[in-house]
Design an enzyme around this catalytic site. Structure first.
Site, short mmCIF file in Angstrom:
data_model
loop_
_atom_site.label_atom_id
_atom_site.label_comp_id
_atom_site.label_asym_id
_atom_site.label_seq_id
_atom_site.Cartn_x
_atom_site.Cartn_y
_atom_site.Cartn_z
N ALA A 74 0.82 -1.21 0.00
CA ALA A 74 0.00 0.00 0.00
C ALA A 74 0.86 1.26 0.00
O ALA A 74 0.44 2.29 -0.54
CB ALA A 74 -0.95 0.00 1.19
N THR A 75 2.03 1.20 0.60
CA THR A 75 2.90 2.38 0.58
C THR A 75 3.21 2.77 -0.86
O THR A 75 3.08 3.96 -1.24
CB THR A 75 4.21 2.11 1.35
OG1 THR A 75 3.88 1.79 2.70
CG2 THR A 75 5.14 3.31 1.31
N ASN A 154 -6.28 3.32 10.51
CA ASN A 154 -5.52 2.20 11.05
C ASN A 154 -5.31 2.27 12.55
O ASN A 154 -4.94 1.29 13.17
CB ASN A 154 -4.17 2.10 10.34
CG ASN A 154 -3.45 3.43 10.27
OD1 ASN A 154 -3.94 4.36 9.63
ND2 ASN A 154 -2.33 3.52 10.95
N GLN A 182 -7.01 -0.67 5.34
CA GLN A 182 -7.65 -1.29 6.51
C GLN A 182 -9.07 -1.74 6.22
O GLN A 182 -9.69 -2.41 7.05
CB GLN A 182 -7.65 -0.30 7.70
CG GLN A 182 -6.28 0.02 8.25
CD GLN A 182 -5.64 -1.15 8.98
OE1 GLN A 182 -6.30 -2.08 9.44
NE2 GLN A 182 -4.33 -1.11 9.11
N CYS A 329 7.02 4.72 18.38
CA CYS A 329 8.39 4.61 18.88
C CYS A 329 9.35 4.43 17.72
O CYS A 329 10.34 3.71 17.82
CB CYS A 329 8.53 3.44 19.84
SG CYS A 329 7.02 2.93 20.59
#
Ligand SMILES: *Cc1c(COP(=O)(O)O)cnc(C)c1O
Length: 393
Positions: A74-75, A154, A182, A329
Site C-alpha cells: 500500500a505504501t 488504522n 484497513q 516509537c
C-alpha cells in the site's frame, strides 16, 4: 488455557492464512516462470496465475481485472496514486486535499510534493476522527487535482464517509484516491458505489503475504492519467515496471477470495468479540476513553485511553499480549500519535492509549484473558501513581 503470547495487533499486520500459503507454494519451485515470458509454457502458466489473482483482487472491491495494478504494497500504491496524479497534472494545477489522520504513506508523499511546490490542504477531523464531506467540498479549488481521504483509519478504526466524498469529487471533476488498506477484506468495499478513481490496498493486512499490494485505477471516461514511479520493462500497463512476484500475487488473490467468502461472518464475529473486550474493560475501570467512532469503526478495532497511566509502561506490564500504544516509537523520543492528536486527545491521554486489533485467529478465551490482564495492569499502575491517588481523595 490460551496459548501465549496472544497477538492482538492485526492493524499492523496479519499472519498468512494456511490456505493462502498452500495456494502460493507451487509458484516458488515448480511454477516459477516469469509472467512476462509468454513465449513458453513456464511463462504462460505464471501469467495465467497472475490473471486469476487479478480477477480475485478485482472481485473483492467491485472492479474489473484490468483496473488492478500490482505493487509492492500500500505504501507504493499510495505513492503511485499521489505522485502519479500530481506529476501528470502539474501543468493544470498543483493543489491536493487530504486529511489529518491519514497514514504516513499518504501524508509523507503529500508533504514531499508540498516541499516541491504543490499546495496542500490538510482537512481536520471531528472528535470521532471523521472528515466532514462539506469541508471537502469547500476545499476544492480550480487548481485541485487530487483528493486523498482514507477509507478506514488504522489506529482508531473510524470508517470515513467515502461514498459521499467520492460523489463530491466526481461532481467537481477532481480525481479521488482512497487508502483502503484497513477496509479491503474487513468491510464491504465497492469502487463504483464509492465513486473512487484510485484505491490502495495491501495483502498483508488481509491474511496474505507481505510485499504485495495493489492500486485500483479506474478505466473509462474521463480517463485517470498517472505518471509511473518506476521506468523499466513496462509491466502493469506501464504503470509499474518490474518482474511480477508471482507467488506473492497468487497469495494476494487467494487471500482476497477467502476474505470475500468470510467477510460477513468475520465482521459479526469480530464486532462481538470487540464489544465484549470493550465492555469488560469499561465496566471494570473508571476514566477510560474510547478513541474513534462508537459505531462507524472497523469490527476488529478498539482504541482506548487509560487516564493516569503511561501507555509504554502499560504495554511493558502486558508482556503476554501483542498490542500497540498511542505513541510511535519509530524515533528515539516517542511522540504521541498524530491521529489521537487530531481527534483532540491531550498529549497525556494520547500517550495513555492502547490499540487492540482483533483478527481471524482470535478467540473469546483470548479476549477474556486480555481484558483481565489489562484491567489488572491498569489498576496496579494507578495504585503506584501519585496523581491517581490525589484524584481519588
Ligand atoms: C499498513 C498500512 C499502509 C502500508 O501498507 P504496506 O503494504 O505495509 O506498505 C498504508 N495505509 C494504511 C492505512 C495501512 O494500514
Amino acid at each position: 488455557m490460551v496459548k501465549l503470547p496472544i497477538y492482538m495487533d492485526h492493524h499492523a499486520t496479519t499472519p498468512v492464512d494456511r490456505r493462502v500459503l498452500e495456494a502460493m507454494l507451487p509458484y516458488f519451485c515448480d511454477e516459477f516462470g516469469n509472467a512476462a515470458s509468454v513465449t513458453h509454457e513456464f511463462g504462460r502458466r505464471a501469467a495465467e496465475a497472475v490473471e486469476r489473482a487479478r480477477g480475485q483482487v478485482a472481485a473483492l472491491i467491485g472492479a474489473e481485472p484490468r483496473e488492478i495494478v500490482f505493487t509492492s504494497g500500500a505504501t507504493e500504491a499510495n505513492n503511485l496514486a499521489i505522485k502519479g496524479v500530481a506529476w501528470m497534472h502539474a501543468s493544470r494545477g498543483r493543489h491536493i486535499i487530504t486529511s489529518a489522520t491519514e497514514h504516513h504513506a499518504v501524508l509523507d508523499p503529500c508533504r514531499r510534493l508540498e516541499r516541491e511546490g504543490w499546495q496542500l490542504t490538510v482537512l481536520p477531523v471531528d472528535r470521532y476522527g471523521l472528515v466532514d464531506p462539506d469541508d471537502v467540498r469547500r476545499a476544492i479549488r480550480p487548481d485541485t487535482v487530487l483528493i486523498s481521504i482514507m477509507a478506514a483509519n488504522n489506529e482508531i478504526g473510524t470508517i470515513h464517509y467515502v461514498a459521499e466524498i467520492g460523489a463530491i469529487a466526481r461532481e467537481h471533476g477532481v480525481l479521488f484516491h482512497t487508502d483502503a488498506t484497513q477496509a479491503v477484506g474487513h468491510i464491504p468495499v465497492n469502487v463504483r458505489d464509492w465513486s473512487v478513481d484510485l484505491l490502495s490496498c495491501s495483502a498483508h493486512k488481509l491474511y496474505g503475504p507481505k510485499g504485495v499490494g495493489a492500486l485500483y485505477v479506474r478505466r473509462g471516461r474521463p480517463p485517470v492519467r498517472l505518471a509511473p514511479l518506476l521506468d523499466g520493462g513496462g509491466h502493469e500497463r506501464g504503470l509499474r515496471s518490474g518482474t511480477l512476484p508471482v507467488p506473492l500475487i497468487v497469495g494476494f488473490g487467494a487471500a482476497c477470495q477467502l476474505a470475500g467468502e468470510l467477510l460477513e461472518a468475520e465482521m459479526n464475529r469480530l464486532a462481538r468479540l470487540r464489544d465484549r473486550l470493550q465492555e469488560r474493560i469499561l465496566t471494570a475501570l473508571e476514566d477510560v476513553y474510547l478513541n474513534g467512532h462508537p459505531q462507524r469503526r472497523l469490527p476488529g478495532n478498539l482504541n482506548l485511553s487509560f487516564a493516569y497511566v503511561d501507555g509504554e509502561a502499560l504495554l511493558m506490564s502486558l508482556p503476554e499480549v501483542a498490542l500497540s500504544s498511542g505513541s510511535a516509537c519509530t524515533s528515539a523520543t516517542p511522540h504521541p500519535s498524530h491521529v489521537l492528536e487530531a481527534i483532540g486527545r491531550s498529549e497525556e491521554l494520547a500517550r495513555a492509549s492502547l490499540r487492540f486489533g482483533l483478527g481471524r485467529p482470535n478467540t473469546e478465551e483470548e479476549v477474556d484473558f486480555v481484558a483481565e490482564r489489562v484491567v489488572a495492569a491498569v489498576r496496579k499502575l494507578r495504585e503506584m501513581s501519585a496523581i491517581w491517588k490525589s484524584r481519588s481523595d
